[in-house]
Motif scaffolding. Structure first.
Motif, short mmCIF file in Angstrom:
data_model
loop_
_atom_site.label_atom_id
_atom_site.label_comp_id
_atom_site.label_asym_id
_atom_site.label_seq_id
_atom_site.Cartn_x
_atom_site.Cartn_y
_atom_site.Cartn_z
N ILE A 1 11.78 -6.82 -1.28
CA ILE A 1 11.54 -7.61 -2.14
C ILE A 1 10.34 -7.36 -2.68
N THR A 2 9.44 -6.36 -1.31
CA THR A 2 7.71 -6.18 -3.04
C THR A 2 8.29 -5.41 -3.08
N VAL A 3 9.05 -4.23 -3.43
CA VAL A 3 9.07 -3.61 -3.93
C VAL A 3 9.92 -3.41 -5.50
N SER A 4 11.24 -4.30 -4.65
CA SER A 4 12.07 -4.31 -5.89
C SER A 4 11.50 -5.91 -7.08
N THR A 5 10.25 -6.19 -6.76
CA THR A 5 9.14 -7.54 -7.94
C THR A 5 8.24 -6.78 -8.08
N PHE B 1 1.11 -0.76 0.08
CA PHE B 1 0.29 -0.07 -0.16
C PHE B 1 1.26 1.10 0.04
N LEU B 2 1.77 1.24 0.54
CA LEU B 2 2.83 2.50 1.12
C LEU B 2 3.36 2.57 -0.49
N THR B 3 3.68 1.78 -0.96
CA THR B 3 4.76 2.08 -2.06
C THR B 3 3.86 2.47 -3.33
N ASP B 4 2.51 2.29 -3.37
CA ASP B 4 1.50 2.74 -4.75
C ASP B 4 0.89 3.91 -3.87
N LYS C 1 12.39 5.24 -3.45
CA LYS C 1 12.79 4.97 -2.30
C LYS C 1 13.15 5.28 -0.65
N LEU C 2 10.98 3.91 -0.86
CA LEU C 2 11.29 3.32 -0.39
C LEU C 2 12.65 1.79 -0.54
N LEU C 3 12.54 1.63 -1.03
CA LEU C 3 13.62 0.86 -1.76
C LEU C 3 15.21 0.54 -1.56
N ILE C 4 15.45 1.72 -1.28
CA ILE C 4 17.04 2.47 -1.08
C ILE C 4 17.40 2.40 0.21
N LEU C 5 16.61 3.45 0.70
CA LEU C 5 16.65 3.33 2.28
C LEU C 5 16.22 1.80 2.88
N ILE D 1 21.76 4.74 -7.85
CA ILE D 1 22.51 5.06 -9.97
C ILE D 1 21.74 4.99 -10.65
N PHE D 2 21.31 3.89 -10.62
CA PHE D 2 21.06 3.30 -11.84
C PHE D 2 19.06 2.56 -12.45
N LEU D 3 18.89 2.38 -10.88
CA LEU D 3 17.24 3.01 -10.80
C LEU D 3 16.17 4.10 -10.69
N TRP D 4 15.38 4.04 -11.06
CA TRP D 4 14.13 5.53 -10.76
C TRP D 4 13.40 4.69 -10.60
N GLU D 5 12.93 6.55 -9.87
CA GLU D 5 10.76 6.74 -10.15
C GLU D 5 9.67 5.84 -11.09
N PRO D 6 9.29 5.09 -11.29
CA PRO D 6 7.78 4.81 -13.05
C PRO D 6 7.59 6.53 -12.39
N LYS D 7 7.41 6.74 -14.20
CA LYS D 7 5.98 8.16 -14.43
C LYS D 7 5.61 7.73 -14.04
N ARG D 8 4.60 8.36 -13.75
CA ARG D 8 3.34 8.51 -13.20
C ARG D 8 2.18 8.88 -14.77
N LYS D 9 0.97 8.31 -14.27
CA LYS D 9 0.14 9.14 -15.43
C LYS D 9 -1.35 9.24 -14.96
N THR D 10 -2.59 9.44 -15.01
CA THR D 10 -3.67 9.44 -14.94
C THR D 10 -4.71 8.47 -16.00
#
Length: 416
Positions: free
Chosen positions: A126-130, A77-80, A86-90, A191-200
Motif C-alpha cells: 500500500i505504501t509503495v503503490s501510493t 524510509f526503505l522505499t526512499d 522491486k519492493l512492491l513486486i516482491l 511487466i508494466f511498472l518501472w522504477e522512477p528516474k532519479r535526479k539530484t
C-alpha cells in the motif's frame, strides 16, 4: 540526496492500464481482513479446543492492520532509500503466498503468525503503490487517482465480503484462495511498472521543472505532523460507524445481523459516491480546508442525528450522511499529505501517513468503549463526539484562513 522525477510524460499509451494496476494494488488492503471476516465463526469452531480462541480469532482478523500501522513508516524510509518497484513486486508476491497459506496450515498459531507477516507485506504494497502514484503523475492527476484509491478500496470491500462469504459457505479454507490473485498483480507489475528516474538537487533543469509544476521543495516536519494527526482522527471517526452499527441497532432493539449488513453495504455505496464527488471539488479548485469542513462536518452531524435515532430506517438515513462525509474526508487527507511532500521524502511521508491512519483504525473501537464507560451508552458517546467533530471542521477552515506565513511553503505558492 537523490530526488525522484515525475515521469508522467513518458507514460504514453500505458497510462490508463498503469493507473488501473496501481488502484488494484490498493484493493489488497481491504482484502487482508474482509475475505476472512465472514468465516470467523467457522474458523473459531474448527479450532475450538484452543484456549481463548474466542479472543484469538478476531485478533487474527485485525492484526494485519496493526502491523501495517507500526511498519508503514519504516517501509516509507526503505522505499526512499532503495527504490520502489522491486519492493512492491516482491512484497505483493509474498502477500499472495502468506495470505493463502491458511488453506494448508493446521495450527492456528501458524495461521496467526502468517497474518502478522501479511500485515508487514501489506504495509509495503500500500505504501509503495501510493508512492508510485506520486512519482508517476503530476499534481492534478494525483488528486484524481488518490481519490480513486478510496473508491477502489470501498468498492472492492463489498465484492470481497460477498466472495469471502460465498466461498466460506463451501469451506472456510477455500475462502483464502482469493489471496492468490495478488500473485497475478505482481506478474503484471513486473511487466508494466518501472522504477522512477532519479535526479539530484544539483540538476538545474530539474529545479526549474519543479518550480514550473509547483512541486513542494521543503519538508516541514511539524506541519506534516499536523496532517498525520488529522489522518489519525479521520481514521478513528471513519471506523466508528463501520464497527458500531450492530451495537447502535441493538440500543433500539434491532438485533438482526442482516439489517446491520444491509446498512453497512448501502452506506459504503455512499462512501464511493463521496470519493467521486470530491474529484469535482478538486477540478473546481476548492481548498483542502473546505473539503475537511464538509467531511468532518457531515460525519459530526451524522453522529448527533444517530444519537437520537429510534428506528432502523433513521439509522440507515443518517448512516448515508456519514458515508458521504467519509467519502469526501478520506481522499482529502490523502491528497493533503501527498501534495505537501517533496519527492525525496515521498515514501517516508506516505509511510508515516499510513502508520497514523492504520493505528487510528485499530484504536477506534478501543476509544469508543473507553468513552462509553463515562457516558453510559453508545448514543451518548456519539452525541458527545458529534459536536466535537463539527468544531474541528470549523477549526480547519479558520486555521487555513489565518495561519501564520511561517507555515507557508518557501515557493510562496498558496498553502494547501
Amino acid at each position: 540526496m537523490p530526488v525522484i522525477d515525475t515521469i508522467e510524460k513518458v507514460v504514453g499509451i500505458r497510462s490508463h492500464f498503469t493507473a488501473l494496476l496501481l488502484l488494484l494494488f490498493t484493493c489488497l488492503s481491504p482484502m487482508a481482513a474482509i475475505v476472512m471476516a465472514p468465516n470467523l465463526p467457522n474458523i473459531q469452531q474448527h479450532f475450538s479446543t484452543i484456549a481463548h480462541i474466542e479472543y484469538l480469532t478476531p485478533i487474527a482478523l485485525t492484526i494485519p492492520g496493526l502491523i501495517m500501522g507500526f511498519f508503514s513508516p519504516v517501509v516509507g524510509f526503505l522505499t526512499d532509500r532503495f527504490g520502489r518497484k522491486k519492493l512492491l513486486i516482491l512484497s505483493t508476491f509474498a502477500y499472495g503466498i502468506l495470505g493463502s497459506s491458511p488453506m494448508f496450515l493446521d495450527s492456528f498459531y501458524l495461521i496467526l503468525a502468517s497474518r502478522v507477516l501479511l500485515g508487514f507485506f501489506e504495509a509495503v504494497v500500500i505504501t509503495v503503490s501510493t508512492t508510485l502514484i506520486g512519482d508517476y503523475y503530476s499534481a492534478q492527476l494525483r488528486k484524481k487517482y488518490l481519490a480513486l484509491q478510496v473508491t477502489a478500496a470501498s468498492t472492492s470491500a463489498i465484492f470481497f465480503f460477498a466472495l469471502g462469504g460465498y466461498l466460506g459457505g463451501i469451506s472456510w479454507r477455500l475462502a483464502f484462495v482469493v489471496y492468490l490473485v495478488p500473485i497475478i498483480f505482481a506478474i503484471l507489475g513486473q511487466i508494466f511498472l518501472w522504477e522512477p528516474k532519479r535526479k539530484t538537487h544539483n540538476n538545474l533543469d530539474f529545479s526549474k521543472e519543479l518550480r514550473s509544476t509547483n512541486e513542494v521543495t521543503l519538508f516541514r516536519p511539524w506541519f506534516m505532523l499536523g496532517i498525520w494527526v488529522t489522518a489519525f482522527l479521520a481514521a478513528v471517526t471513519f471506523m466508528i460507524l463501520q464497527i458500531q452499527i450492530p451495537y447502535l441497532l441493538a440500543t433500539i432493539g434491532e438485533n438482526s445481523p442482516k439489517t446491520a449488513g444491509n446498512i453497512a453495504a448501502i452506506s459504503t455505496v455512499f462512501i464511493v459516491i463521496g470519493t467521486l464527488v470530491v474529484q469535482y471539488f478538486y477540478k473546481r479548485g476548492w481548498s483542502i480546508a473546505f473539503n475537511l469542513l464538509l467531511g468532518f462536518g457531515l460525519i459530526g452531524i451524522s453522529f448527533i442525528l444517530l444519537s437520537h435515532a429510534t428506528t432502523s430506517q433513521q439509522i440507515l438515513t443518517y448512516a448515508l450522511i456519514n458515508g458521504f462525509g467519509s467519502g469526501i474526508l478520506l481522499p482529502t487527507v490523502t491528497v493533503w499529505n501527498m501534495q505537501n511532500l517533496p519527492a525525496e521524502k515521498r515514501g517516508l511521508g506516505i509511510g508515516m501517513w499510513q502508520g497514523f491512519y492504520n493505528f487510528g483504525m485499530f484504536i477506534s473501537p478501543v476509544i469508543i468503549v473507553f468513552i462509553n464507560t463515562f457516558t453510559g451508552s453508545l448514543p451518548n458517546t456519539l452525541n458527545l463526539i458529534g459536536p466535537i467533530l463539527v468544531v474541528l471542521a470549523i477549526f480547519c477552515v479558520v486555521y487555513d484562513k489565518f495561519r501564520s506565513k511561517a507555515f507557508d511553503p518557501s515557493t510562496n505558492r498558496k498553502a494547501a
